[in-house]
Design a protein around this motif. Structure first.
Motif, PDB file in Angstrom:
ATOM      1  N   TRP A  18       0.994  -1.134  -0.103  1.00  0.00           N
ATOM      2  CA  TRP A  18      -0.020   0.059   0.221  1.00  0.00           C
ATOM      3  C   TRP A  18       0.901   1.369   0.218  1.00  0.00           C
ATOM      4  CZ3 TRP A  18      -0.428   3.920   3.668  1.00  0.00           C
ATOM      5  CH2 TRP A  18      -1.523   4.767   3.388  1.00  0.00           C
ATOM      6  N   LEU A  19       1.905   1.222   0.713  1.00  0.00           N
ATOM      7  CA  LEU A  19       2.897   2.372   0.968  1.00  0.00           C
ATOM      8  C   LEU A  19       3.418   2.656  -0.445  1.00  0.00           C
ATOM      9  CD1 LEU A  19       4.584   1.765   4.474  1.00  0.00           C
ATOM     10  CD2 LEU A  19       3.227   3.864   3.930  1.00  0.00           C
ATOM     11  N   ASP A  20       3.825   1.732  -1.070  1.00  0.00           N
ATOM     12  CA  ASP A  20       4.459   1.671  -2.594  1.00  0.00           C
ATOM     13  C   ASP A  20       3.464   2.458  -3.276  1.00  0.00           C
ATOM     14  OD1 ASP A  20       7.098   0.794  -1.768  1.00  0.00           O
ATOM     15  OD2 ASP A  20       6.497  -1.071  -2.429  1.00  0.00           O
ATOM     16  N   GLU A  21       2.350   2.026  -3.391  1.00  0.00           N
ATOM     17  CA  GLU A  21       1.290   2.227  -4.353  1.00  0.00           C
ATOM     18  C   GLU A  21       0.943   3.882  -4.021  1.00  0.00           C
ATOM     19  OE1 GLU A  21      -2.410   3.670  -5.922  1.00  0.00           O
ATOM     20  OE2 GLU A  21      -2.341   3.227  -3.629  1.00  0.00           O
ATOM     21  N   VAL A  22       0.611   4.139  -2.832  1.00  0.00           N
ATOM     22  CA  VAL A  22       0.211   5.491  -2.548  1.00  0.00           C
ATOM     23  C   VAL A  22       1.408   6.655  -2.665  1.00  0.00           C
ATOM     24  CG1 VAL A  22       0.569   5.384   0.061  1.00  0.00           C
ATOM     25  CG2 VAL A  22      -1.141   6.819  -0.994  1.00  0.00           C
ATOM     26  N   TRP A  23       2.712   6.105  -2.139  1.00  0.00           N
ATOM     27  CA  TRP A  23       3.615   7.196  -2.509  1.00  0.00           C
ATOM     28  C   TRP A  23       4.002   7.570  -3.935  1.00  0.00           C
ATOM     29  CZ3 TRP A  23       6.403  10.515   0.484  1.00  0.00           C
ATOM     30  CH2 TRP A  23       6.297  10.588   1.828  1.00  0.00           C
ATOM     31  N   GLU A  24       3.814   6.487  -4.910  1.00  0.00           N
ATOM     32  CA  GLU A  24       3.868   6.854  -6.164  1.00  0.00           C
ATOM     33  C   GLU A  24       2.899   7.862  -6.882  1.00  0.00           C
ATOM     34  OE1 GLU A  24       6.173   5.751  -8.389  1.00  0.00           O
ATOM     35  OE2 GLU A  24       6.876   4.655  -6.689  1.00  0.00           O
ATOM     36  N   THR A  26       1.977  10.433  -4.766  1.00  0.00           N
ATOM     37  CA  THR A  26       2.291  11.584  -3.801  1.00  0.00           C
ATOM     38  C   THR A  26       2.700  12.540  -4.522  1.00  0.00           C
ATOM     39  OG1 THR A  26       1.942  10.080  -1.835  1.00  0.00           O
ATOM     40  CG2 THR A  26       3.065  12.298  -1.747  1.00  0.00           C
ATOM     41  N   GLU A  27       2.257  13.826  -4.486  1.00  0.00           N
ATOM     42  CA  GLU A  27       2.709  14.996  -5.012  1.00  0.00           C
ATOM     43  C   GLU A  27       3.413  15.987  -4.118  1.00  0.00           C
ATOM     44  OE1 GLU A  27       3.196  15.843  -8.246  1.00  0.00           O
ATOM     45  OE2 GLU A  27       2.745  13.645  -9.013  1.00  0.00           O
ATOM     46  N   ALA A  28       2.736  15.897  -2.934  1.00  0.00           N
ATOM     47  CA  ALA A  28       3.015  16.766  -1.728  1.00  0.00           C
ATOM     48  C   ALA A  28       2.525  16.043  -0.358  1.00  0.00           C
ATOM     49  CB  ALA A  28       2.258  18.129  -2.008  1.00  0.00           C
ATOM     50  N   ALA A  29       3.193  16.560   0.632  1.00  0.00           N
ATOM     51  CA  ALA A  29       2.809  16.040   2.040  1.00  0.00           C
ATOM     52  C   ALA A  29       2.640  17.113   2.824  1.00  0.00           C
ATOM     53  CB  ALA A  29       4.016  15.024   2.555  1.00  0.00           C
ATOM     54  N   VAL A  30       1.825  17.107   3.934  1.00  0.00           N
ATOM     55  CA  VAL A  30       1.524  18.137   4.796  1.00  0.00           C
ATOM     56  C   VAL A  30       1.707  17.388   6.202  1.00  0.00           C
ATOM     57  CG1 VAL A  30       0.203  19.902   3.570  1.00  0.00           C
ATOM     58  CG2 VAL A  30      -0.798  17.958   4.775  1.00  0.00           C
ATOM     59  N   VAL A  31       2.393  17.984   7.195  1.00  0.00           N
ATOM     60  CA  VAL A  31       2.480  17.580   8.482  1.00  0.00           C
ATOM     61  C   VAL A  31       1.288  18.021   9.167  1.00  0.00           C
ATOM     62  CG1 VAL A  31       3.872  17.198  10.297  1.00  0.00           C
ATOM     63  CG2 VAL A  31       4.874  16.926   8.107  1.00  0.00           C
ATOM     64  N   LEU A  32       0.513  17.563   9.866  1.00  0.00           N
ATOM     65  CA  LEU A  32      -0.709  18.079  10.649  1.00  0.00           C
ATOM     66  C   LEU A  32      -0.619  18.028  11.880  1.00  0.00           C
ATOM     67  CD1 LEU A  32      -3.349  16.473   8.206  1.00  0.00           C
ATOM     68  CD2 LEU A  32      -2.563  18.926   8.034  1.00  0.00           C
ATOM     69  N   THR A  80       0.932  14.205  12.243  1.00  0.00           N
ATOM     70  CA  THR A  80       0.280  13.123  11.364  1.00  0.00           C
ATOM     71  C   THR A  80       1.030  13.576  10.069  1.00  0.00           C
ATOM     72  OG1 THR A  80      -1.458  12.633  12.510  1.00  0.00           O
ATOM     73  CG2 THR A  80      -1.485  12.473  10.026  1.00  0.00           C
ATOM     74  N   ILE A  81       1.408  12.763   9.303  1.00  0.00           N
ATOM     75  CA  ILE A  81       1.972  12.829   7.855  1.00  0.00           C
ATOM     76  C   ILE A  81       0.986  12.616   7.134  1.00  0.00           C
ATOM     77  CG2 ILE A  81       3.654  12.321   6.123  1.00  0.00           C
ATOM     78  CD1 ILE A  81       5.509  11.325   8.474  1.00  0.00           C
ATOM     79  N   ALA A  82       0.310  13.419   6.304  1.00  0.00           N
ATOM     80  CA  ALA A  82      -0.787  13.328   5.357  1.00  0.00           C
ATOM     81  C   ALA A  82      -0.086  13.566   3.874  1.00  0.00           C
ATOM     82  CB  ALA A  82      -1.803  14.427   5.741  1.00  0.00           C
ATOM     83  N   LEU A  83      -0.378  12.347   2.983  1.00  0.00           N
ATOM     84  CA  LEU A  83      -0.002  12.498   1.655  1.00  0.00           C
ATOM     85  C   LEU A  83      -0.961  13.016   0.788  1.00  0.00           C
ATOM     86  CD1 LEU A  83       1.843   9.082   1.682  1.00  0.00           C
ATOM     87  CD2 LEU A  83       2.691  11.365   2.260  1.00  0.00           C
ATOM     88  N   LEU A  84      -0.525  13.870  -0.359  1.00  0.00           N
ATOM     89  CA  LEU A  84      -1.672  14.537  -1.283  1.00  0.00           C
ATOM     90  C   LEU A  84      -1.345  14.046  -2.487  1.00  0.00           C
ATOM     91  CD1 LEU A  84      -1.059  16.914   0.914  1.00  0.00           C
ATOM     92  CD2 LEU A  84      -3.127  17.439   0.154  1.00  0.00           C
ATOM     93  N   ASP A  85      -2.506  13.835  -3.236  1.00  0.00           N
ATOM     94  CA  ASP A  85      -2.061  13.577  -4.768  1.00  0.00           C
ATOM     95  C   ASP A  85      -2.203  14.689  -5.618  1.00  0.00           C
ATOM     96  OD1 ASP A  85      -5.044  14.321  -5.192  1.00  0.00           O
ATOM     97  OD2 ASP A  85      -5.595  12.308  -5.548  1.00  0.00           O
ATOM     98  N   ALA A  86      -1.970  14.662  -6.837  1.00  0.00           N
ATOM     99  CA  ALA A  86      -2.019  15.684  -7.800  1.00  0.00           C
ATOM    100  C   ALA A  86      -3.093  16.799  -7.836  1.00  0.00           C
ATOM    101  CB  ALA A  86      -1.673  15.464  -9.357  1.00  0.00           C
ATOM    102  N   PHE A  90      -6.261  14.024  -0.139  1.00  0.00           N
ATOM    103  CA  PHE A  90      -5.787  13.328   0.866  1.00  0.00           C
ATOM    104  C   PHE A  90      -5.667  11.817   0.369  1.00  0.00           C
ATOM    105  CE2 PHE A  90      -6.638  16.610   3.861  1.00  0.00           C
ATOM    106  CZ  PHE A  90      -5.651  17.102   4.433  1.00  0.00           C
ATOM    107  N   ILE A  91      -4.603  11.311   0.319  1.00  0.00           N
ATOM    108  CA  ILE A  91      -4.583   9.783  -0.048  1.00  0.00           C
ATOM    109  C   ILE A  91      -4.114   8.804   0.784  1.00  0.00           C
ATOM    110  CG2 ILE A  91      -4.655  10.484  -2.692  1.00  0.00           C
ATOM    111  CD1 ILE A  91      -1.732   9.647  -2.870  1.00  0.00           C
TER     112      ILE A  91
END
Length: 133
Positions: A18-24, A26-32, A80-86, A90-91
């Motif tokens: 799952w991590l590999d798929e979601v990080w592929e 990911t265009e940005a990350a925010v720390v919340l 919390t590290i939150a990953l964002l797509d293009a 939040f993904i």
């Protein structure tokens, strides 16, 4: 959820896939602000942002390398590290626990990642304005 199903956890291999798929994606990350009990991601205060591709690659390495504990920390963690797509959606997200673990999608996987370089992760977050100590 009660009984045995409450304690079901995903294997490290499932979480890593799952991590590999979601990080592929990911265009940005925010720390919340806050950990697993911080409420909806879109309602939290942003403590830091990561847009630079080199910084994202470093964050990915620091927050995904390590061994899975086959357990979870009993605290709520934070930040919390939150990953964002293009599209800026939040993904995925993971809360930092005790400066040593990241609990990626805790309610879904219930398997903390013991990061390989905890000092490096803390230093990265602090370089990006997220005070950890």
């Amino acid at each position: 959820m009660t009984g045995p199903a409450r304690w079901d956890r995903a294997s490290g291999a499932v979480v890593r896939a799952w991590l590999d798929e979601v990080w592929e994606r990911t265009e940005a990350a925010v720390v919340l602000e806050g950990g697993d009990n911080g409420g909806p991601l879109d309602g939290r205060r942003i403590r830091g942002e990561v847009f630079d591709p080199d910084d994202l690659a470093e964050l990915r390495s620091l927050a995904t390398a390590g061994e899975f504990a086959d357990d979870i920390c009993r605290c709520h963690g934070g930040p919390t590290i939150a990953l964002l797509d293009a599209e800026g959606e939040f993904i995925g997200s993971g809360s930092v626990h005790g400066e040593t673990d990241v609990s990626w999608e805790r309610g879904r996987f219930r398997n903390n990642l013991e990061v390989a370089d905890p000092a490096g992760l803390v230093a990265f977050l602090e370089r990006h304005g997220i005070r950890m100590r």
